[in-house]
Motif scaffolding. Structure first.
Motif, PDB file in Angstrom:
ATOM      1  N   LEU A 186       0.839  -1.208   0.000  1.00 23.52           N
ATOM      2  CA  LEU A 186       0.000   0.000   0.000  1.00 23.52           C
ATOM      3  C   LEU A 186       0.869   1.251   0.000  1.00 23.52           C
ATOM      4  N   PRO A 187       0.492   2.249  -0.787  1.00 23.98           N
ATOM      5  CA  PRO A 187       1.298   3.473  -0.800  1.00 23.98           C
ATOM      6  C   PRO A 187       1.127   4.279   0.485  1.00 23.98           C
ATOM      7  N   VAL A 188       2.109   5.096   0.765  1.00 26.09           N
ATOM      8  CA  VAL A 188       2.117   5.938   1.964  1.00 26.09           C
ATOM      9  C   VAL A 188       2.237   7.385   1.501  1.00 26.09           C
ATOM     10  N   ASP A 189       1.445   8.266   2.065  1.00 24.00           N
ATOM     11  CA  ASP A 189       1.527   9.659   1.612  1.00 24.00           C
ATOM     12  C   ASP A 189       2.641  10.399   2.348  1.00 24.00           C
TER      13      ASP A 189
ATOM     14  N   HIS B  65      -4.471   1.790  -5.185  1.00 22.15           N
ATOM     15  CA  HIS B  65      -3.814   1.727  -3.885  1.00 22.15           C
ATOM     16  C   HIS B  65      -2.651   0.746  -3.960  1.00 22.15           C
ATOM     17  N   PHE B  66      -1.731   1.010  -4.888  1.00 19.90           N
ATOM     18  CA  PHE B  66      -0.551   0.140  -4.949  1.00 19.90           C
ATOM     19  C   PHE B  66       0.708   0.988  -4.885  1.00 19.90           C
TER      20      PHE B  66
ATOM     21  N   ALA C 257       7.970  -4.692  -4.108  1.00 21.03           N
ATOM     22  CA  ALA C 257       8.394  -5.902  -4.835  1.00 21.03           C
ATOM     23  C   ALA C 257       7.258  -6.922  -4.852  1.00 21.03           C
ATOM     24  N   VAL C 258       6.502  -6.967  -3.765  1.00 26.10           N
ATOM     25  CA  VAL C 258       5.401  -7.945  -3.699  1.00 26.10           C
ATOM     26  C   VAL C 258       4.319  -7.576  -4.716  1.00 26.10           C
ATOM     27  N   TYR C 259       3.933  -6.314  -4.736  1.00 29.20           N
ATOM     28  CA  TYR C 259       2.939  -5.871  -5.730  1.00 29.20           C
ATOM     29  C   TYR C 259       3.428  -6.202  -7.145  1.00 29.20           C
ATOM     30  N   ARG C 260       4.664  -5.876  -7.406  1.00 31.54           N
ATOM     31  CA  ARG C 260       5.170  -6.098  -8.766  1.00 31.54           C
ATOM     32  C   ARG C 260       5.167  -7.590  -9.121  1.00 31.54           C
TER      33      ARG C 260
END
Ligand code: GAL
Length: 655
Positions: free
Chosen positions: A100-103, A116-117, A122-125
């Motif tokens: 999850l991205p962080v602002d 929301h990626f 590395a896991v998302y990719r």
């Protein structure tokens, strides 16, 4: 490489995002009937289907998509297949919060919306690559498949820990050493010198103004990370289907992606476009994005998304009056689009966008929206053969660069009233209203084909770009530049003298003493016009002439428009009509003619190959002179010398 021609096969594409997973299967058959009636020949599937395709980690459910692909094929509708990677399923964030991205304030962006990626995860990719691989393996050979659509409107930022680690790697690649980084970021200022790579972070929430060079690099890094995500998926689908083109859809004039760089990696350039139907300049903002997309594509391009009626993300969302959808669709075709597509086919009844229009609105088949869509589909089919593949060419290049936009937007600038996109839009508007055909170009592009090049504002320019501009003028080109151009180098380091010395010499500026930004709503009188936003205390050199001076006040008599040889420098932004008159005059001197002379206000003429599109953006019926005898492709009528266009009327004339 395969291109859009491989998809169109001589037809204009017409269709849109189709999200059948929101509907029972009976509705799919109804959809197909309505699509065929409307001349829909393409749909984009799978944009937001990840949770449906992969309900649990590693599981696959392709049955529904198999049936849909077959259904489309049986009905002669091509499929643009999207990788679903812009909206990961809830299980991913749940099992792997690091995806999850962080602002910038350290807050996590949770699932429950979309996009929301973390681009750096590395896991998302890994999950994104796996689902892409399986989609490509399964559907690569399917006869319905025409084009790959990677992700959707890449636009996430991430200030989180994994992004910070990737940022450090990115900076190491760019600068090699910490000394290089410290030098480029000017860390001597405010005690920011870095002694260890571990100290370097994404530009998170800070007490006061952030280091502008750090912020600039973060924007570059973000564009590059998103591009890496795109490339990873593109390379997978290309391996399976080297004969099929690949695209990803841009948002219109979006600040976050260096699209000049991205289009080098696309086979088809596509864009989403949503002008406000109530905006009196909606047609111009559409024209700007269309001109830019065509320039990026260097040929036909794809209007991937537009709205058949209202959107639902403005404060107040207006429908399109009768005829406007047709008008704006044909405007895109005039400017080189070979595809007129929508978000989305059928208006949703649930979810965040249920009040966003579809080609089939809640009113259904009998609704005005679908009826107009159907008429448009028939018209596009009629002109298809004459239009596709033909080129729209601009006579004037408007220079635009994302890096300069990013650099010039730093917090500590002299005026927050100066907004890059607004300045760019103001210059494009002036040319558009003067019926001058414009392309966009990067400052390092080959400009020799253009008789006139304009620079609305390029705050930072590298040496290669500056040398390119000098060579263009030496080669006989006419160059007009707006203020705040050539101020900084690529690291956002102010050039000696406050503006690059080669450019000062070119424009005839001996000394740039001070900038005098104007307040909101303030204007300054100049010979023959009013200036807005900005003024400058310039001392010119002997060879330059003051074409217009500031009148009154501190700058009385100093140049507002400076001329030297074939260049002009504008030290303010003239009011819209004045900028139009000024640029029209310079264009005429440079031998650039309007597409058509004497058009009534609100009427636009665009040439695509030998075709002449005349579009009436006004709500009044107008008489238009079109010297000669023409054939109107839309009605089959012969037109001689003049014609009447009803409100929102369009003709497509062939000599
Ligand atoms: C686009 C997006 C679509 C839809 C549309 C609504 O940004 O790609 O999925 O959300 O906007 O206008």
């Amino acid at each position: 490489m395969p291109d859009l021609g491989a998809v169109t096969n001589g037809r204009l594409l017409f269709g849109g995002d189709y999200n059948p997973e929101q509907w029972p299967e009976e509705t799919w058959h109804e959809d197909v009937r309505l699509m065929k009636d409307a001349g829909v020949n393409t749909v984009t599937l799978g944009v937001f289907s990840w949770a449906k395709l992969e309900p649990r980690p590693g599981e696959r459910d392709f049955g529904w998509l198999d049936r849909l692909m077959d259904l489309m094929h049986e009905n002669g509708i091509g499929v643009v297949l999207a990788t679903p990677t812009s909206s990961p399923p809830p299980w991913m964030g749940h099992l792997h919060p690091d995806t999850l991205p962080v602002d910038q304030d350290g807050r996590t962006e949770w699932w429950g919306g979309r996009q929301h990626f973390s681009h750096s995860s590395a896991v998302y990719r890994r999950y994104a690559a796996a689902i892409t691989e399986d989609l490509a393996a399964r559907y690569g050979g399917h006869p319905a498949l025409t084009l790959w659509h990677i992700n959707n409107e890449y636009c996430t930022y991430d200030w989180g820990p994994e992004a910070a680690a990737r940022f450090r790697d990115w900076l190491r690649d760019r600068y090699g050493t910490l000394d290089g980084l410290n030098e480029a970021w000017g860390t001597a200022f405010w005690s920011q010198g870095y002694g260890d790579w571990a100290e370097v972070h994404t530009p998170r929430h800070a007490h006061y103004l952030k280091n502008p060079a750090q912020v600039l690099d973060f924007k570059r890094f973000t564009s590059d990370m998103l591009l890496e995500c795109y490339l990873a998926e593109r390379d997978i689908v290309r391996r399976h289907t080297p004969h099929l083109p690949v695209t990803t859809n841009f948002m219109p004039l979006w600040v976050g992606q260096d699209a000049w760089r991205w289009v080098e990696e696309e086979d088809v350039v596509s864009v989403d476009l949503y002008p406000d139907p109530r905006d009196p300049l909606g047609a111009q903002s559409g024209a700007l994005v269309q001109d830019m997309t065509r320039s990026q594509a260097r040929g036909p391009w794809m209007l991937m998304e537009q709205a058949a009626g209202p959107v639902n993300w403005r404060g107040v969302n207006h429908p399109k009056p009768r005829g406007l959808n047709r008008l704006w669709s044909l405007q895109a075709v005039a400017r080189g689009a070979d595809a007129v597509c929508y978000f989305q086919w059928r208006q949703s009844r649930q979810g965040a966008e249920k009040f966003h229009s579809g080609m089939v609105s809640h009113a259904g088949e009998r609704g005005r929206t679908y009826q107009e869509v159907k008429r448009l589909g028939a018209e596009l089919a009629r002109i298809s053969g004459e239009v596709t593949g033909r080129h729209t060419v601009g006579d004037i290049a408007v220079l635009h660069d994302w890096h300069s936009w990013w650099a010039g937007s730093h917090e500590g600038r002299l005026s927050t009233q100066v907004d890059y996109a607004q300045v760019l839009t103001a210059w494009h508007r002036a040319l558009w209203e003067a019926q001058l055909a414009t392309d966009f170009a990067h400052p390092e592009h080959d400009l020799t084909a253009y008789k006139l090049v304009v620079v609305p504002q390029l705050y930072s320019l590298g040496d290669a770009a500056i040398e390119n501009l000098l060579a263009y003028v030496r080669g006989g080109g006419t160059l007009v530049s707006g203020f705040l151009t050539g101020v900084a180098d690529e690291d956002d380091r102010v050039r000696a003298g406050g503006m690059d010395s080669r450019l000062r010499e070119l424009f005839g500026i001996r000394t740039l003493h001070e900038w005098w930004p104007l307040d909101a709503g303030e204007s300054v009188e100049c010979d023959g016009f009013r200036g807005t936003l900005w003024s400058e205390e310039i001392e010119k050199d002997e060879e330059a002439t003051t074409e217009a001076a500031f009148k009154g006040g501190e700058l009385d008599g100093l140049p507002a428009v400076l001329r030297k040889g074939r260049t002009r420098y504008l030290a303010t932004l003239p009011d819209s009509g004045d900028l139009r008159a000024l640029l029209a005059g310079i264009a005429a001197e440079a031998g650039v003619r309007p597409v058509l002379n004497g058009l009534p206000a609100g009427v636009e003429a665009v040439r695509r190959g030998e075709l002449l599109f005349v579009l009436n953006h006004s709500r009044e019926s107008v008489r238009v002179e079109v010297p000669g005898t023409h054939h109107d492709l839309l009605t089959g009528a012969t037109v001689t010398d003049e014609l009447t266009l009803d409100r929102y009327g369009v003709v497509v004339l062939r000599p």
